[in-house]
Design an enzyme around this catalytic site. Structure first.
Site, PDB file in Angstrom:
ATOM      1  N   THR A 133     -36.931  27.136  32.732  1.00 51.87           N
ATOM      2  CA  THR A 133     -37.685  28.391  32.609  1.00 51.87           C
ATOM      3  C   THR A 133     -38.103  28.893  33.982  1.00 51.87           C
ATOM      4  OG1 THR A 133     -39.625  29.473  31.622  1.00 51.87           O
ATOM      5  CG2 THR A 133     -39.942  27.211  32.319  1.00 51.87           C
ATOM      6  N   ASN A 136     -40.709  30.929  33.910  1.00 51.71           N
ATOM      7  CA  ASN A 136     -42.065  31.370  33.566  1.00 51.71           C
ATOM      8  C   ASN A 136     -43.058  30.209  33.761  1.00 51.71           C
ATOM      9  OD1 ASN A 136     -44.446  31.994  32.140  1.00 51.71           O
ATOM     10  ND2 ASN A 136     -43.360  33.392  30.776  1.00 51.71           N
ATOM     11  N   GLU A 155     -28.154  35.000  28.405  1.00 49.86           N
ATOM     12  CA  GLU A 155     -28.927  35.497  27.260  1.00 49.86           C
ATOM     13  C   GLU A 155     -28.072  36.481  26.468  1.00 49.86           C
ATOM     14  OE1 GLU A 155     -32.911  35.706  28.034  1.00 49.86           O
ATOM     15  OE2 GLU A 155     -33.230  36.021  25.895  1.00 49.86           O
ATOM     16  N   ASP A 170     -37.751  30.089  23.673  1.00 51.90           N
ATOM     17  CA  ASP A 170     -37.670  31.545  23.506  1.00 51.90           C
ATOM     18  C   ASP A 170     -38.787  31.990  22.597  1.00 51.90           C
ATOM     19  OD1 ASP A 170     -35.859  32.945  24.906  1.00 51.90           O
ATOM     20  OD2 ASP A 170     -34.216  32.662  23.502  1.00 51.90           O
ATOM     21  N   LYS A 182     -55.660  27.499  23.229  1.00 53.34           N
ATOM     22  CA  LYS A 182     -54.449  28.241  22.815  1.00 53.34           C
ATOM     23  C   LYS A 182     -53.372  27.242  22.370  1.00 53.34           C
ATOM     24  CE  LYS A 182     -50.734  31.262  24.431  1.00 53.34           C
ATOM     25  NZ  LYS A 182     -50.034  31.907  25.533  1.00 53.34           N
TER      26      LYS A 182
HETATM   27  P1  IMP Z   1     -39.600  35.159  26.387  1.00 53.98           P
HETATM   28  O1  IMP Z   1     -38.311  35.902  26.212  1.00 53.98           O
HETATM   29  O2  IMP Z   1     -39.656  33.893  25.630  1.00 53.98           O
HETATM   30  O3  IMP Z   1     -39.939  34.932  27.826  1.00 53.98           O
HETATM   31  O4  IMP Z   1     -40.766  36.061  25.826  1.00 53.98           O
HETATM   32  C1  IMP Z   1     -40.599  37.392  25.423  1.00 53.98           C
HETATM   33  C2  IMP Z   1     -41.821  38.213  25.734  1.00 53.98           C
HETATM   34  O5  IMP Z   1     -42.928  37.746  24.968  1.00 53.98           O
HETATM   35  C3  IMP Z   1     -42.245  38.204  27.187  1.00 53.98           C
HETATM   36  O6  IMP Z   1     -42.601  39.519  27.546  1.00 53.98           O
HETATM   37  C4  IMP Z   1     -43.464  37.335  27.250  1.00 53.98           C
HETATM   38  O7  IMP Z   1     -44.379  37.800  28.194  1.00 53.98           O
HETATM   39  C5  IMP Z   1     -44.013  37.451  25.826  1.00 53.98           C
HETATM   40  N1  IMP Z   1     -44.586  36.171  25.437  1.00 53.98           N
HETATM   41  C6  IMP Z   1     -43.916  35.023  25.206  1.00 53.98           C
HETATM   42  N2  IMP Z   1     -44.777  34.035  24.886  1.00 53.98           N
HETATM   43  C7  IMP Z   1     -45.998  34.590  24.927  1.00 53.98           C
HETATM   44  C8  IMP Z   1     -47.290  34.046  24.734  1.00 53.98           C
HETATM   45  O8  IMP Z   1     -47.514  32.857  24.468  1.00 53.98           O
HETATM   46  N3  IMP Z   1     -48.300  34.925  24.870  1.00 53.98           N
HETATM   47  C9  IMP Z   1     -48.116  36.245  25.182  1.00 53.98           C
HETATM   48  N4  IMP Z   1     -46.935  36.776  25.388  1.00 53.98           N
HETATM   49  C10 IMP Z   1     -45.879  35.951  25.266  1.00 53.98           C
END
Ligand code: IMP
Length: 194
Positions: A12, A14, A43, A72, A174
């Site tokens: 990741t 993130n 992706e 994801d 959380k």
């Molecule tokens: P990703 O593709 O898994 O990175 O997430 C898709 C979107 O959902 C991204 O814009 C993230 O910021 C948002 N997101 C994913 N997980 C969370 C969370 O736990 N809290 C808030 N936003 C999330």
């Protein structure tokens, strides 16, 4: 002792996600040391989040010599937006942001939303892929509030703490209830049993 632990890679970019998952895994005394690997898996766009997660996982070359996983997540405003932004969560966060989502629902008194998380694991001892899911239900906050977390956290009120957004909870609070916390606990149970 710490050095004897096997590596488990979380792929990741993130760091917020990594820190959440790191905290849960480290509290479990597993025989694994979690390491972040910031490489970009391929992706695909699909209505089925499991297909997306598995494709992403399989796009990673198996030359890590260890088990590894991706995660994801998606944010779904079930009412009144019929699940939007869903599979477009990442793009919509970058374009409309939290304020844009709240503008869309400003005429509605009630809302229903959920987050979902899918962890796709490549488990090296069995040379196989496994999926673990978590979902959390809640509502939208009428205002953006809280400074913890990331993404849609400041507008999501989980049903378990209806007065507080995810961004007002501490990370361990959380983690106890979140989509990601639920999915990671399933992954941890799998690692303990296999
Ligand atoms: P990703 O593709 O898994 O990175 O997430 C898709 C979107 O959902 C991204 O814009 C993230 O910021 C948002 N997101 C994913 N997980 C969370 C969370 O736990 N809290 C808030 N936003 C999330």
């Amino acid at each position: 002792m710490e050095n004897k632990k096997k590596k488990l890679y979380f792929i990741t970019g993130n760091t917020h996600k990594f820190n959440e998952i790191y905290k849960v895994i480290e509290s479990e005394n597993l025989g694994y040391k979690l390491e972040q690997l910031d490489i970009n898996p391929i992706e695909i766009q699909s209505d089925n989040p499991k297909d997306v997660a598995l494709f992403k996982l399989k796009s990673i070359k198996k030359d890590l010599n260890s088990s590894y996983f991706i995660e994801d997540a998606g944010f779904f405003v079930d009412y009144p937006l019929n699940g939007f932004p869903g599979i477009y969560s990442s793009y919509i966060f970058k374009t409309l942001g939290n304020k844009g989502i709240l503008d869309l629902i400003s005429n509605f008194d009630s809302t229903h939303a959920h987050f979902s998380s899918i962890i796709a694991l490549y488990y090296e001892p069995l040379d196989k892929e496994f999926l673990f899911e978590g979902i959390i239900e809640g509502k939208l906050s009428p205002i953006i509030k809280g400074s913890n977390g990331f993404g849609y956290d400041p507008i999501f009120l989980p049903n378990k703490y209806p007065e507080k957004t995810f961004a007002e909870l501490k990370m361990n609070e959380k983690n106890k209830i979140s989509h990601r916390g639920i999915a990671i606990k399933k992954l941890i149970n799998f690692l303990k049993e296999n």
